[in-house]
Write a protein that holds these residues in place. Structure first.
Motif, PDB file in Angstrom:
ATOM      1  N   ILE A   5      -6.547   8.754   6.712  1.00  0.00           N
ATOM      2  CA  ILE A   5      -5.244   8.328   7.243  1.00  0.00           C
ATOM      3  C   ILE A   5      -4.530   7.361   6.298  1.00  0.00           C
ATOM      4  CG2 ILE A   5      -4.150   7.013   9.104  1.00  0.00           C
ATOM      5  CD1 ILE A   5      -6.091   8.360  11.036  1.00  0.00           C
ATOM      6  N   PRO A   6      -5.167   6.312   5.764  1.00  0.00           N
ATOM      7  CA  PRO A   6      -4.460   5.480   4.798  1.00  0.00           C
ATOM      8  C   PRO A   6      -4.496   6.046   3.376  1.00  0.00           C
ATOM      9  CG  PRO A   6      -6.599   4.516   5.237  1.00  0.00           C
ATOM     10  CD  PRO A   6      -6.456   5.688   6.163  1.00  0.00           C
ATOM     11  N   ALA A   7      -5.496   6.875   3.058  1.00  0.00           N
ATOM     12  CA  ALA A   7      -5.638   7.350   1.680  1.00  0.00           C
ATOM     13  C   ALA A   7      -4.533   8.322   1.294  1.00  0.00           C
ATOM     14  CB  ALA A   7      -7.006   8.010   1.489  1.00  0.00           C
ATOM     15  N   ILE A   8      -4.137   9.187   2.210  1.00  0.00           N
ATOM     16  CA  ILE A   8      -3.114  10.187   1.881  1.00  0.00           C
ATOM     17  C   ILE A   8      -1.766   9.537   1.582  1.00  0.00           C
ATOM     18  CG2 ILE A   8      -1.778  12.112   2.828  1.00  0.00           C
ATOM     19  CD1 ILE A   8      -4.313  13.103   4.147  1.00  0.00           C
ATOM     20  N   PRO A   9      -1.268   8.589   2.395  1.00  0.00           N
ATOM     21  CA  PRO A   9      -0.004   7.930   2.016  1.00  0.00           C
ATOM     22  C   PRO A   9      -0.088   7.164   0.702  1.00  0.00           C
ATOM     23  CG  PRO A   9      -0.492   7.560   4.332  1.00  0.00           C
ATOM     24  CD  PRO A   9      -1.703   8.181   3.736  1.00  0.00           C
ATOM     25  N   MET A  10      -1.271   6.710   0.308  1.00  0.00           N
ATOM     26  CA  MET A  10      -1.426   6.039  -0.975  1.00  0.00           C
ATOM     27  C   MET A  10      -1.247   6.998  -2.142  1.00  0.00           C
ATOM     28  SD  MET A  10      -4.781   3.693  -0.259  1.00  0.00           S
ATOM     29  CE  MET A  10      -5.047   3.528  -2.015  1.00  0.00           C
ATOM     30  N   GLY A  11      -1.398   8.284  -1.891  1.00  0.00           N
ATOM     31  CA  GLY A  11      -1.340   9.272  -2.959  1.00  0.00           C
ATOM     32  C   GLY A  11      -2.698   9.830  -3.312  1.00  0.00           C
TER      33      GLY A  11
ATOM     34  N   LEU B 120       0.807  -1.206   0.000  1.00  0.00           N
ATOM     35  CA  LEU B 120       0.000   0.000   0.000  1.00  0.00           C
ATOM     36  C   LEU B 120       0.846   1.264   0.000  1.00  0.00           C
ATOM     37  CD1 LEU B 120      -2.580   1.648   0.422  1.00  0.00           C
ATOM     38  CD2 LEU B 120      -2.392   1.173   2.861  1.00  0.00           C
ATOM     39  N   LEU B 121       1.742   1.388   0.957  1.00  0.00           N
ATOM     40  CA  LEU B 121       2.502   2.627   1.086  1.00  0.00           C
ATOM     41  C   LEU B 121       3.587   2.757   0.035  1.00  0.00           C
ATOM     42  CD1 LEU B 121       2.858   2.867   4.967  1.00  0.00           C
ATOM     43  CD2 LEU B 121       1.151   3.915   3.480  1.00  0.00           C
ATOM     44  N   SER B 122       4.134   1.652  -0.426  1.00  0.00           N
ATOM     45  CA  SER B 122       5.223   1.729  -1.407  1.00  0.00           C
ATOM     46  C   SER B 122       4.717   1.870  -2.824  1.00  0.00           C
ATOM     47  CB  SER B 122       6.095   0.473  -1.304  1.00  0.00           C
ATOM     48  OG  SER B 122       5.321  -0.685  -1.575  1.00  0.00           O
ATOM     49  N   GLY B 123       3.474   1.455  -3.081  1.00  0.00           N
ATOM     50  CA  GLY B 123       2.959   1.476  -4.448  1.00  0.00           C
ATOM     51  C   GLY B 123       2.645   2.869  -4.935  1.00  0.00           C
ATOM     52  N   GLY B 124       2.038   3.691  -4.070  1.00  0.00           N
ATOM     53  CA  GLY B 124       1.730   5.045  -4.431  1.00  0.00           C
ATOM     54  C   GLY B 124       0.585   5.173  -5.413  1.00  0.00           C
ATOM     55  N   TYR B 125       0.479   6.380  -5.967  1.00  0.00           N
ATOM     56  CA  TYR B 125      -0.682   6.714  -6.771  1.00  0.00           C
ATOM     57  C   TYR B 125      -0.740   5.930  -8.072  1.00  0.00           C
ATOM     58  CZ  TYR B 125      -4.266   9.383  -9.098  1.00  0.00           C
ATOM     59  OH  TYR B 125      -5.414   9.739  -9.757  1.00  0.00           O
ATOM     60  N   GLU B 126       0.415   5.671  -8.682  1.00  0.00           N
ATOM     61  CA  GLU B 126       0.391   4.951  -9.952  1.00  0.00           C
ATOM     62  C   GLU B 126      -0.194   3.559  -9.768  1.00  0.00           C
ATOM     63  OE1 GLU B 126       3.366   3.755 -13.644  1.00  0.00           O
ATOM     64  OE2 GLU B 126       4.088   4.979 -11.994  1.00  0.00           O
ATOM     65  N   GLN B 127       0.197   2.885  -8.682  1.00  0.00           N
ATOM     66  CA  GLN B 127      -0.360   1.560  -8.409  1.00  0.00           C
ATOM     67  C   GLN B 127      -1.853   1.665  -8.131  1.00  0.00           C
ATOM     68  OE1 GLN B 127       1.803  -0.719  -5.510  1.00  0.00           O
ATOM     69  NE2 GLN B 127       0.099  -2.104  -5.114  1.00  0.00           N
ATOM     70  N   PHE B 128      -2.244   2.681  -7.385  1.00  0.00           N
ATOM     71  CA  PHE B 128      -3.663   2.876  -7.124  1.00  0.00           C
ATOM     72  C   PHE B 128      -4.430   3.128  -8.415  1.00  0.00           C
ATOM     73  CE2 PHE B 128      -7.108   5.940  -6.533  1.00  0.00           C
ATOM     74  CZ  PHE B 128      -7.932   5.234  -5.692  1.00  0.00           C
ATOM     75  N   SER B 129      -3.865   3.957  -9.298  1.00  0.00           N
ATOM     76  CA  SER B 129      -4.527   4.268 -10.563  1.00  0.00           C
ATOM     77  C   SER B 129      -4.695   3.030 -11.418  1.00  0.00           C
ATOM     78  CB  SER B 129      -3.727   5.343 -11.319  1.00  0.00           C
ATOM     79  OG  SER B 129      -4.326   5.630 -12.550  1.00  0.00           O
ATOM     80  N   ASN B 130      -3.644   2.205 -11.489  1.00  0.00           N
ATOM     81  CA  ASN B 130      -3.743   0.972 -12.275  1.00  0.00           C
ATOM     82  C   ASN B 130      -4.793   0.032 -11.692  1.00  0.00           C
ATOM     83  OD1 ASN B 130      -1.706   1.857 -13.971  1.00  0.00           O
ATOM     84  ND2 ASN B 130      -0.084   0.866 -12.790  1.00  0.00           N
TER      85      ASN B 130
END
Length: 471
Positions: free
Chosen positions: A230-236, A177-187
């Motif tokens: 709290i978890p959403a912001i570190p995800m990007g 979760l924290l290492s993937g960032g926004y690009e991982q979330f977007s995919n």
């Protein structure tokens, strides 16, 4: 007296109109970013001042807050470049900024800000002068029924959406979760359709309903929203937290809970520090930030949010090389796809359909989001920017009147409009329909409850009710 606000509003609106008329004459160029930043920021400040000073309620209004966010996401990179230079910004891709299309993109941003402001002011003029909310001393029973139903629907939607959000995290990201960032979330978002997009929308809208309802629902609405943030912001997912947070603050201000300027300033600075640290952590890994990183992170955050200028720059590059305009194709892609699905022909999954503006941008450039300025220009040229931002201004200007009523949850309709600042327009109509449907459910349920209670009371008292006689 009414004459003073109208005179002030008229003078500010005239100034904005003159800026729009002569904006093409402003010398903008990346060779002198400080001068360009001063001009564009000055126009932005004028538009914000005109919108926020047009009534007696203050800056926490839909139209002025939309302009605040729009400017942050479209001129932030220019301001950061003027202050520190691109070489001083950490891990920032600035090649697009010097490709030759930035001056024209900045002129389009100015036209967009002016079009929005004039349209929003026009809608405000139709509604007359605005006044702060005055809480009634005695609660109306009908209002109390509406508040109860609004709280139930809001907390139910927020809770279910929060469960969907965490389920998506467990299934698609897990420990990364924290290492993937926004690009991982977007995919992940693209691979799972719109489920995650609607879960984040539901969290924000449900929280707004709960806070409007007040009482214990307000407390739980904020608790669940913070549990999401709290978890959403570190995800990007900074935008997905920011866009519903602003309507929440509008509701708090409208209900008489004064938000001090000092708190606002401190909150903005703290948010920029957190965003900058999160941005660096997504690329280099999370660790205890140094003092230097804390000092530099606000400007890095402003620069990154200002990347919403890039889609406009890219679109200008495409059209200057002979590519034609889309003539509304990206603005109508979602209803067209729905019709195709109903008649048995479909153009494939959304992730492969370049009629969706964000998908085409992602295929050609990468996941850099979107912009109403870039999308408006891509469809109809300069006129498209004026028409699209003007239409948004009319809608937000109409919405600007709604929160003046104590229990009007229609301010939730601002969330998709805020999201459109840095994304494509495609999802906006569908999200507005979802929110409108929820508002109708609350209204119908509360009305049915009032009728049922009225019939029951009349039965107990044995008096006629709406044509029914009780013997």
């Amino acid at each position: 007296m009414i004459t003073r606000p109208i005179g002030r509003r008229g003078g500010l609106t005239l100034a904005v109109a003159l800026v729009g008329l002569f904006s093409s004459q402003f010398p903008l160029g990346v060779d002198s970013p400080a001068r360009s930043a001063a001009i564009v920021t000055g126009v932005w400040a004028l538009c914000f001042f005109a919108l926020s000073r047009s009534d007696a309620v203050g800056s926490y209004r839909p139209n002025s807050m939309y302009m605040l966010v729009f400017g942050l996401f479209h001129i932030g990179f220019l301001v950061a470049t003027a202050v520190r230079g691109t070489d001083a910004l950490h891990n920032v891709d600035s090649g697009w900024f010097y490709r030759g299309y930035t001056p024209q993109a900045l002129h389009l941003v100015i036209l967009g800000m002016v079009a929005f402001t004039l349209a929003a002011q026009l809608m405000s003029w139709r509604a007359g002068p605005l006044r702060p909310i005055v809480t009634p001393a005695v609660e109306d029973p009908d209002t109390d029924s509406y508040r109860h139903k609004l709280a139930v629907i809001g907390l139910l939607v927020e809770g279910l959406s929060l469960l969907m959000f965490f389920k998506e995290i467990v299934q698609n990201r897990g420990g990364g979760l924290l290492s993937g960032g926004y690009e991982q979330f977007s995919n992940s978002l693209q691979s799972s359709g719109n489920s995650n997009g609607y879960s984040t929308l539901g969290i924000g809208v449900g929280a707004i309903f709960a806070v409007v309802a007040g009482g214990r629902a307000r407390t739980w609405g904020w608790v669940l929203f913070v549990g999401y943030a709290i978890p959403a912001i570190p995800m990007g997912n900074r935008g997905e937290v920011l866009f519903p947070l602003i309507p929440l603050l509008i509701v708090e201000a409208q209900h008489g809970r004064k938000i001090r300027k000092l708190w606002t300033t401190a909150g903005v600075l703290l948010s920029l520090v957190v965003i900058g640290i999160v941005r660096t952590g997504r690329t280099t890994g999370y660790s205890m930030p140094s003092g230097k990183q804390i000092l530099t992170s606000p400007m890095d955050a402003i620069a990154e949010m200002g990347y919403s200028l890039r889609p406009t720059v890219e679109v200008l590059g495409w059209t200057s090389h002979g590519e034609g305009f889309r003539n509304g194709a990206t603005l109508t892609a979602v209803p067209v796809r729905l019709i195709e699905k109903l008649i048995g022909w479909h153009g494939g999954p959304p992730v492969q359909d370049d009629r969706l503006f964000n998908i085409e941008v992602a295929h050609r450039v990468g996941p850099i989001g979107g912009s109403p300025v870039g999308e408006g220009y891509y469809n109809f040229g300069t006129l498209g920017v004026i028409v699209l931002l003007g239409a948004i201004g009319l809608f937000v200007g109409w919405l600007n009147q709604r929160p003046l009523r104590m229990l009007d949850a229609r301010v939730a309709l601002l969330v998709p409009m805020m999201g459109n600042v840095r994304n494509s327009f495609a999802q906006v109509p569908a999200q507005l329909l979802v929110i409108a449907a929820l508002l109708v459910v609350v209204r119908v349920w509360s009305k049915r409850g009032e009728v049922t209670e009225g019939v029951r009371d009349a039965h107990l008292r044995k008096v006629p009710v709406r044509g029914h006689a009780w013997g």
